[in-house]
Design an enzyme around this catalytic site. Structure first.
Site, PDB file in Angstrom:
ATOM      1  N   GLY A 119       0.530  -1.309   0.550  1.00  0.00           N
ATOM      2  CA  GLY A 119       0.330   0.188   0.553  1.00  0.00           C
ATOM      3  C   GLY A 119       0.778   1.258  -0.461  1.00  0.00           C
ATOM      4  O   GLY A 119       0.262   1.806  -0.672  1.00  0.00           O
ATOM      5  N   ASN A 134      -8.526   4.063   8.005  1.00  0.00           N
ATOM      6  CA  ASN A 134      -8.175   3.127   9.041  1.00  0.00           C
ATOM      7  C   ASN A 134      -8.128   2.653  10.411  1.00  0.00           C
ATOM      8  O   ASN A 134      -8.738   1.835  10.719  1.00  0.00           O
ATOM      9  CB  ASN A 134      -6.360   2.424   8.501  1.00  0.00           C
ATOM     10  CG  ASN A 134      -6.246   4.188   9.261  1.00  0.00           C
ATOM     11  OD1 ASN A 134      -6.665   5.596   8.902  1.00  0.00           O
ATOM     12  ND2 ASN A 134      -4.911   4.150   9.230  1.00  0.00           N
ATOM     13  N   GLN A 148      -8.525  -0.145   2.819  1.00  0.00           N
ATOM     14  CA  GLN A 148      -8.847  -0.635   4.447  1.00  0.00           C
ATOM     15  C   GLN A 148     -10.288  -1.567   3.701  1.00  0.00           C
ATOM     16  O   GLN A 148     -11.238  -1.993   4.215  1.00  0.00           O
ATOM     17  CB  GLN A 148      -9.253   0.822   5.267  1.00  0.00           C
ATOM     18  CG  GLN A 148      -8.443   0.754   5.872  1.00  0.00           C
ATOM     19  CD  GLN A 148      -7.369  -0.178   6.936  1.00  0.00           C
ATOM     20  OE1 GLN A 148      -8.454  -1.593   7.502  1.00  0.00           O
ATOM     21  NE2 GLN A 148      -6.016  -0.259   7.273  1.00  0.00           N
ATOM     22  N   THR A 165      12.611  -7.477 -10.214  1.00  0.00           N
ATOM     23  CA  THR A 165      11.836  -8.488 -10.794  1.00  0.00           C
ATOM     24  C   THR A 165      10.557  -9.110  -9.954  1.00  0.00           C
ATOM     25  O   THR A 165      10.528  -9.031  -8.568  1.00  0.00           O
ATOM     26  CB  THR A 165      13.006 -10.092 -10.138  1.00  0.00           C
ATOM     27  OG1 THR A 165      14.148  -9.889 -11.090  1.00  0.00           O
ATOM     28  CG2 THR A 165      12.279 -11.399 -10.286  1.00  0.00           C
ATOM     29  N   CYS A 201       0.988   8.624  23.657  1.00  0.00           N
ATOM     30  CA  CYS A 201       1.327   6.908  23.607  1.00  0.00           C
ATOM     31  C   CYS A 201       2.236   6.411  22.708  1.00  0.00           C
ATOM     32  O   CYS A 201       3.281   6.173  23.048  1.00  0.00           O
ATOM     33  CB  CYS A 201       1.312   7.078  25.154  1.00  0.00           C
ATOM     34  SG  CYS A 201       2.143   7.892  26.961  1.00  0.00           S
TER      35      CYS A 201
END
Lengths: 226, 420
Positions: free
Chosen positions: B80, B160, B195, B253, B345
């Site tokens: 993504g 999301n 999502q 590749t 946090c």
């Protein structure tokens, strides 16, 4: 890394993933204090501690708030009881818990000794905190200072109240060295990052060399100059 | 409340499917032969190379069919993030002469937002549309931001964190109208559908998109593989250089095993989506009912719990007041319950979720947010298991919290602050 103990790797330690792809570890001591916090004052029981001196720092909007209650013996100036409440993350709760233990061990610390406790001392006892969490142990240190100041005021010892002499760095925005210390603790490491949070020096470019010096100083102080 | 005992055998309740999914066994089975049996480079002219190339093209055709697109409009990438980067940098750098203005939303994934910030440094101008309190961007908002020099609009299909499903088809129609009125092929329209891919219709003709990002790691497929759908008439500046793979747009590749797995995963999720959506909506709504019943001062973040046209069926995002998200997460982890938080946090910047803040959620609500995203393995027993522990954990953390916010479910403003 000179200022903090390196956390030991152990499978029991909590591994938390952040939302930007990193992981960090909490030591077993941090976990122990988080799950079994010592000396807490349960919400609703505040009235019993009216006579204690009290210090409050932070706010829920900041993501951390701590309140510390102290009972100090006026004769010996020893801390004979200590209670606390913390809103915050795992390390904020563990730091306050550890601080309360340090204050009360060996019959209680004198306030002069308590005022010398540095954030690093709490971190060392916790077997280290991740860098971005150092912030949390600094709050404990500040709550302690506020509570002791409260006691100085209650007991009429106004001459002993500690006021931090903040120095104005950016006169236009009135930003002080403490503001810069705060954002360094929040994780800003470069002038650009500090400016993103503070806009310091944008309107007064002559203050930039001093700002850069302060960023270096506080980075070294809290992160060992990495 | 007495604290519930830990279960005797440690249980894992995975409620973070929006972060990534485990791989479906049928996908894995499809991939296995391509690691060591059919390992050849599809560029090889020999038989085994041609076989590999055949598998590559089969996968491409299969995916194109599901998107109602032509096979050569599918570009395989590493996921993504790369697809978003390729869409944004690819269009911007190639078409800069036509204009240097881009429109996006303030609560896109960082793969889009940080690309936009980098493009601003390259001299592009970006308009960040602010979603409403439920996370919706309207076609009108997009229309009002359009300028003669707008070359690209990038709006996510579904968010999301809060699961808001954006009106992509309506925005697409608005852009078609603008192009016609102004006799211009611009702006191009990109959507990040990472999502949405497991739950929603991906027909690019109905959606009116020119570019679309999908990845494997969110649809029970392999990680490290994704696609960028690109309408045939659009040219992109590559972001990496090398061989001539993927029509000279994406060198390197091909990851055949990953590509084969991706095609299978997309096929399976598209086939099962109607039934699975229905099942997940029921479970998710049951979960929310229980949470409201057992936990006071809890708020639903994002749009109301409607059908999949409104909100992703598996998404539940809540704020629990007076406690902090990371502390909750740590506690839940101890009981094997896995979810995520928008709390500061857990981020490097120590700022709470940019998604919740963009929707106008106050900081103190964002810090106490938890995101649960359900998926294939989630059962009612899992939800009941969470409900055995979560209310007790909240109560315990509230007991040691000095914060006591007053909650007004109607007002999405700063909570009234009461100090103890």
């Amino acid at each position: 890394m000179t200022t903090q103990a390196t956390p030991k790797t152990n499978s029991d330690e909590a591994k938390i993933r952040d939302n930007q792809g990193g992981t960090w570890l909490y030591s077993n001591t941090v976990k122990e204090h988080f799950f079994n916090p010592r000396n807490i004052l349960k919400a609703g029981e505040e009235a019993q501690y009216e006579s204690y001196s009290k210090g409050r720092v932070g706010s829920p909007a900041c993501g951390d708030e701590m309140v510390l209650w102290l009972k100090i013996d006026p004769e010996t100036e020893k801390i004979i009881d200590c209670k606390w409440q913390t809103f915050g993350c795992g390390s904020a709760i563990a730091s306050t818990s550890m601080l309360s233990v340090m204050l009360l061990e060996n019959g209680g610390m004198t306030i002069d000794a308590a005022l010398k406790i540095k954030p690093q001392d709490i971190m060392r006892r916790l077997e280290g905190l991740p860098n971005r969490k150092i912030h949390c142990s600094v709050l404990g240190d500040k709550a302690l200072q506020a509570a002791i100041n409260d006691w100085f005021r209650i007991t009429g010892k106004h001459d002993r109240v500690i006021t931090q002499g903040a120095k104005v760095i950016d006169p236009i925005l009135h930003i002080t060295d403490h503001d810069i210390e705060e954002v360094v603790l929040e994780g800003a490491k470069t002038l650009e990052e500090v400016q993103k949070k503070l806009k310091v020096g944008v309107a007064s470019p002559e203050s930039i060399p001093e700002i850069e010096q302060l960023i270096r100083f506080y980075s070294e102080k809290y992160y060992g100059g990495e | 409340m007495s604290f519930p005992q830990k279960p005797e055998t440690k249980k894992l309740v995975y409620l973070d499917h929006a972060a990534t999914t485990y791989m479906d066994a049928r996908v894995q089975a499809e991939m296995l032969p391509f690691f060591s049996d059919h390992f050849a480079n599809p560029s090889g002219l020999y038989a085994i190379g041609r076989d590999a190339n055949g598998a590559l093209n089969d996968a491409r055709r299969k995916i194109a069919e599901m998107l109602h697109a032509l096979p050569d409009s599918i570009i395989f990438t590493s996921g993504g993030t790369e697809s978003d980067n390729l869409a944004l940098f690819g269009v911007a750098r190639k078409h800069a002469k036509k204009g240097k203005h881009i429109i996006t939303s303030a609560f896109e994934h960082h793969a889009v937002l940080h690309s936009c910030e980098a493009l601003e440094k390259e001299g592009f101008e970006v308009t960040y549309l602010k979603p409403d309190e439920h996370g919706f961007i309207t076609p009108k908002q997009v229309h009002e931001a359009l300028r003669d020099d707008t070359i690209l609009v990038s709006i996510m299909y579904a968010n999301n964190e809060v699961g808001t499903v954006e009106p992509i088809a309506d925005i697409g129609r608005e852009l078609l109208k603008w192009r016609k009125e102004h006799a211009t092929p611009y702006p191009y329209f990109h959507t990040d559908a990472c999502q949405a891919a497991g739950a929603l219709d991906l027909d690019v003709e109905k959606l009116h998109v020119d570019l679309m990002t999908i990845n494997g790691g969110k649809i029970y497929g392999p990680k490290g593989v994704g696609i960028l759908y690109k309408a045939r008439n659009i040219s992109l500046q590559p972001i990496m250089y090398g061989g001539s793979q993927e029509s000279n747009v994406r060198a390197g590749t091909e990851n055949i095993a990953g590509i084969v797995g991706f095609a299978k995963a997309l096929e399976l999720s598209q086939e099962s989506k109607d039934m699975e959506n229905k099942r997940l909506i029921e479970l998710r709504n049951y979960f929310w009912d229980k949470l409201q019943e057992k936990i006071p001062k809890i708020r639903l973040n994002g749009p109301s719990l409607g059908d999949e046209q409104m909100r992703l069926p598996n998404n539940l995002n809540v704020s629990i007041l007076d406690v902090e998200g990371e502390a909750l997460l740590l506690y839940l982890d101890e009981y094997g319950i896995v979810c995520s938080t928008g709390s500061a946090c857990t981020s490097l910047s120590l700022d709470p979720s940019h998604v919740l803040l963009a929707m106008g959620l106050p900081y103190e609500y964002a810090h106490g947010s938890l995101r649960f995203t359900l998926g294939h393995t989630t059962t009612k027993e899992d939800i009941d298991y969470v409900m055995t522990y979560l209310p007790a954990i909240v109560e315990r953390l509230r007991e040691i919290s000095p914060v006591n916010l007053q909650y007004d479910p109607k007002a999405n403003t700063h909570a009234q602050y009461h100090q103890r």
